[in-house]
Design a protein around this motif. Structure first.
Motif, PDB file in Angstrom:
ATOM      1  N   UNK A 166      48.926 -60.234  92.740  1.00 12.88           N
ATOM      2  CA  UNK A 166      48.120 -59.499  91.772  1.00 12.88           C
ATOM      3  C   UNK A 166      46.888 -60.307  91.360  1.00 12.88           C
ATOM      4  N   UNK A 167      46.062 -59.715  90.519  1.00  6.99           N
ATOM      5  CA  UNK A 167      44.892 -60.445  90.017  1.00  6.99           C
ATOM      6  C   UNK A 167      45.371 -61.615  89.170  1.00  6.99           C
ATOM      7  N   UNK A 168      44.502 -62.595  89.017  1.00  2.00           N
ATOM      8  CA  UNK A 168      44.874 -63.740  88.175  1.00  2.00           C
ATOM      9  C   UNK A 168      45.159 -63.295  86.742  1.00  2.00           C
ATOM     10  N   UNK A 169      44.342 -62.386  86.224  1.00  2.00           N
ATOM     11  CA  UNK A 169      44.550 -61.923  84.850  1.00  2.00           C
ATOM     12  C   UNK A 169      45.902 -61.230  84.708  1.00  2.00           C
ATOM     13  N   UNK A 170      46.255 -60.397  85.686  1.00  2.00           N
ATOM     14  CA  UNK A 170      47.541 -59.701  85.645  1.00  2.00           C
ATOM     15  C   UNK A 170      48.694 -60.694  85.722  1.00  2.00           C
ATOM     16  N   UNK A 171      48.585 -61.662  86.629  1.00  3.03           N
ATOM     17  CA  UNK A 171      49.670 -62.627  86.765  1.00  3.03           C
ATOM     18  C   UNK A 171      49.825 -63.474  85.509  1.00  3.03           C
ATOM     19  N   UNK A 172      48.719 -63.938  84.935  1.00  2.00           N
ATOM     20  CA  UNK A 172      48.799 -64.762  83.736  1.00  2.00           C
ATOM     21  C   UNK A 172      49.444 -63.994  82.590  1.00  2.00           C
ATOM     22  N   UNK A 173      49.141 -62.704  82.464  1.00  3.90           N
ATOM     23  CA  UNK A 173      49.763 -61.890  81.422  1.00  3.90           C
ATOM     24  C   UNK A 173      51.266 -61.763  81.656  1.00  3.90           C
ATOM     25  N   UNK A 174      51.658 -61.568  82.919  1.00  2.00           N
ATOM     26  CA  UNK A 174      53.082 -61.476  83.243  1.00  2.00           C
ATOM     27  C   UNK A 174      53.800 -62.791  82.951  1.00  2.00           C
ATOM     28  N   UNK A 175      53.160 -63.897  83.303  1.00  2.00           N
ATOM     29  CA  UNK A 175      53.759 -65.200  83.075  1.00  2.00           C
ATOM     30  C   UNK A 175      53.900 -65.479  81.584  1.00  2.00           C
ATOM     31  N   UNK A 176      52.883 -65.138  80.797  1.00  2.00           N
ATOM     32  CA  UNK A 176      52.948 -65.351  79.349  1.00  2.00           C
ATOM     33  C   UNK A 176      54.102 -64.563  78.737  1.00  2.00           C
ATOM     34  N   UNK A 177      54.297 -63.320  79.192  1.00  2.00           N
ATOM     35  CA  UNK A 177      55.395 -62.510  78.682  1.00  2.00           C
ATOM     36  C   UNK A 177      56.747 -63.127  79.056  1.00  2.00           C
ATOM     37  N   UNK A 178      56.850 -63.633  80.286  1.00  2.00           N
ATOM     38  CA  UNK A 178      58.099 -64.261  80.736  1.00  2.00           C
ATOM     39  C   UNK A 178      58.379 -65.533  79.938  1.00  2.00           C
ATOM     40  N   UNK A 179      57.342 -66.305  79.633  1.00  2.00           N
ATOM     41  CA  UNK A 179      57.516 -67.530  78.846  1.00  2.00           C
ATOM     42  C   UNK A 179      57.951 -67.205  77.424  1.00  2.00           C
ATOM     43  N   UNK A 180      57.390 -66.157  76.843  1.00  2.00           N
ATOM     44  CA  UNK A 180      57.795 -65.755  75.499  1.00  2.00           C
ATOM     45  C   UNK A 180      59.258 -65.328  75.482  1.00  2.00           C
ATOM     46  N   UNK A 181      59.662 -64.568  76.485  1.00  2.00           N
ATOM     47  CA  UNK A 181      61.054 -64.135  76.572  1.00  2.00           C
ATOM     48  C   UNK A 181      61.982 -65.329  76.731  1.00  2.00           C
ATOM     49  N   UNK A 182      61.596 -66.280  77.599  1.00  2.00           N
ATOM     50  CA  UNK A 182      62.425 -67.474  77.805  1.00  2.00           C
ATOM     51  C   UNK A 182      62.541 -68.284  76.517  1.00  2.00           C
ATOM     52  N   UNK A 183      61.449 -68.392  75.758  1.00  2.00           N
ATOM     53  CA  UNK A 183      61.470 -69.147  74.496  1.00  2.00           C
ATOM     54  C   UNK A 183      62.382 -68.459  73.480  1.00  2.00           C
ATOM     55  N   UNK A 184      62.316 -67.123  73.433  1.00  2.00           N
ATOM     56  CA  UNK A 184      63.168 -66.379  72.501  1.00  2.00           C
ATOM     57  C   UNK A 184      64.643 -66.550  72.856  1.00  2.00           C
ATOM     58  N   UNK A 185      64.954 -66.510  74.147  1.00  2.00           N
ATOM     59  CA  UNK A 185      66.342 -66.688  74.585  1.00  2.00           C
ATOM     60  C   UNK A 185      66.832 -68.095  74.280  1.00  2.00           C
ATOM     61  N   UNK A 186      65.948 -69.087  74.456  1.00  2.00           N
ATOM     62  CA  UNK A 186      66.334 -70.462  74.157  1.00  2.00           C
ATOM     63  C   UNK A 186      66.588 -70.646  72.667  1.00  2.00           C
ATOM     64  N   UNK A 187      65.714 -70.042  71.832  1.00  2.00           N
ATOM     65  CA  UNK A 187      65.884 -70.145  70.387  1.00  2.00           C
ATOM     66  C   UNK A 187      67.192 -69.500  69.946  1.00  2.00           C
ATOM     67  N   UNK A 188      67.529 -68.362  70.563  1.00  2.00           N
ATOM     68  CA  UNK A 188      68.780 -67.695  70.235  1.00  2.00           C
ATOM     69  C   UNK A 188      69.981 -68.555  70.633  1.00  2.00           C
ATOM     70  N   UNK A 189      69.888 -69.166  71.822  1.00  2.00           N
ATOM     71  CA  UNK A 189      70.986 -70.025  72.282  1.00  2.00           C
ATOM     72  C   UNK A 189      71.147 -71.240  71.376  1.00  2.00           C
TER      73      UNK A 189
END
Length: 275
Positions: A166-189
């Motif tokens: 995908x475009x760089x902008x699209x990929x960076x947005x996807x990665x940012x969302x994945x990082x936020x989800x991972x951080x939320x899961x880590x905080x919950x754990x």
């Protein structure tokens, strides 16, 4: 006729310079020697961007094959390129997996490739984001076919430097969302772990009060600390390690059409229109 025609391939790996050394170059050339000749080069980290390694397929076929309006070129493409690309994607993906398995056996981190670039001579350059394990997308050949169709139809414009999927902008947005989800899961754990620790806090406190260090043990510890300060050990500087990124399924739906003048347009591949 086409059964006897095969493209030639050179693999060019463009690595973050912090990973580039003689041992790395030797490992890469040894791992891919049965696939194709390999070139390895390094690039400086780009400010504000994550380190990334790129593998480029430099594809050579000394006959016309890109122009769909040329009947001979179209027949050559249909008879040769899809099957050859599929085989090369599979072979290289398997080689990446095998090389990383060897690294794991030697307690080394996996060596990632973040983008696959396909250089079709002067006809087109296509950059495709690899998966979290550096694998190529299952529909890689289909993506190439779609790019060729659109470029031949003139739907992507002129003076194209690269079609990025995908475009760089699209990929960076996807990665940012994945990082936020991972951080939320880590905080919950971590919250769950803290609650479990709180339940046993009373028991741990009692154990701590009853535990004591003998005078002889204290003296030994002090002597050891003094010796360590008197003769500091040489500490090797740690090797650069690629930051771990969260694993997620990449959405390839928005392409980045990069032009020779440096401009970029977002292209909706499903709709077949620019955003």
């Amino acid at each position: 006729m086409t059964a006897f025609i095969r493209p030639s391939l050179i693999l060019r790996m463009d690595l973050d310079e912090r990973l580039f050394n003689d041992e790395c170059v030797s490992d890469i050339k040894r791992s891919y020697s049965y696939v194709a000749p390999s070139l390895v080069q390094a690039h400086k980290p780009v400010g504000g961007q994550r380190p990334e390694n790129v593998m480029r397929f430099m594809i050579k076929l000394h006959r016309a094959y890109w122009d769909k309006s040329d009947e001979a070129a179209q027949q050559l493409w249909k008879g040769v390129m899809p099957k050859w690309l599929h085989n090369m994607f599979s072979k290289v993906s398997n080689t990446i997996t095998a090389a990383n398995n060897v690294r794991a056996e030697n307690d080394q981190p996996a060596f990632p490739y973040h983008w696959l670039e396909l250089e079709f001579g002067d006809n087109a350059l296509i950059a495709v984001k690899t998966g979290s394990d550096s694998s190529f997308p299952a529909d890689g050949v289909g993506m190439v076919e779609r790019v060729r169709d659109l470029m031949n139809a003139g739907a992507l414009g002129q003076d194209i430097a690269c079609v990025r999927i995908p475009s760089r902008a699209s990929y960076e947005a996807q990665l940012a969302a994945a990082e936020q989800l991972a951080a939320a899961e880590q905080a919950q754990a971590e919250g769950t772990a803290a609650a479990e620790q709180g339940e046993s806090a009373g028991q741990k406190a009692e154990q701590a009060e009853s535990a004591s260090v003998t005078a002889e043990q204290a003296v030994d510890a002090a002597d050891a600390a003094a010796e360590a300060q008197a003769e500091p050990a040489d500490v090797a500087e740690p090797a650069f390690a690629m930051p771990e990124l969260p694993a997620f399924d990449v959405d390839y739906g928005t392409w980045g059409i990069e032009y020779v003048d440096g401009s970029v347009r977002e292209f909706d591949a499903s709709a077949g229109t620019f955003s």
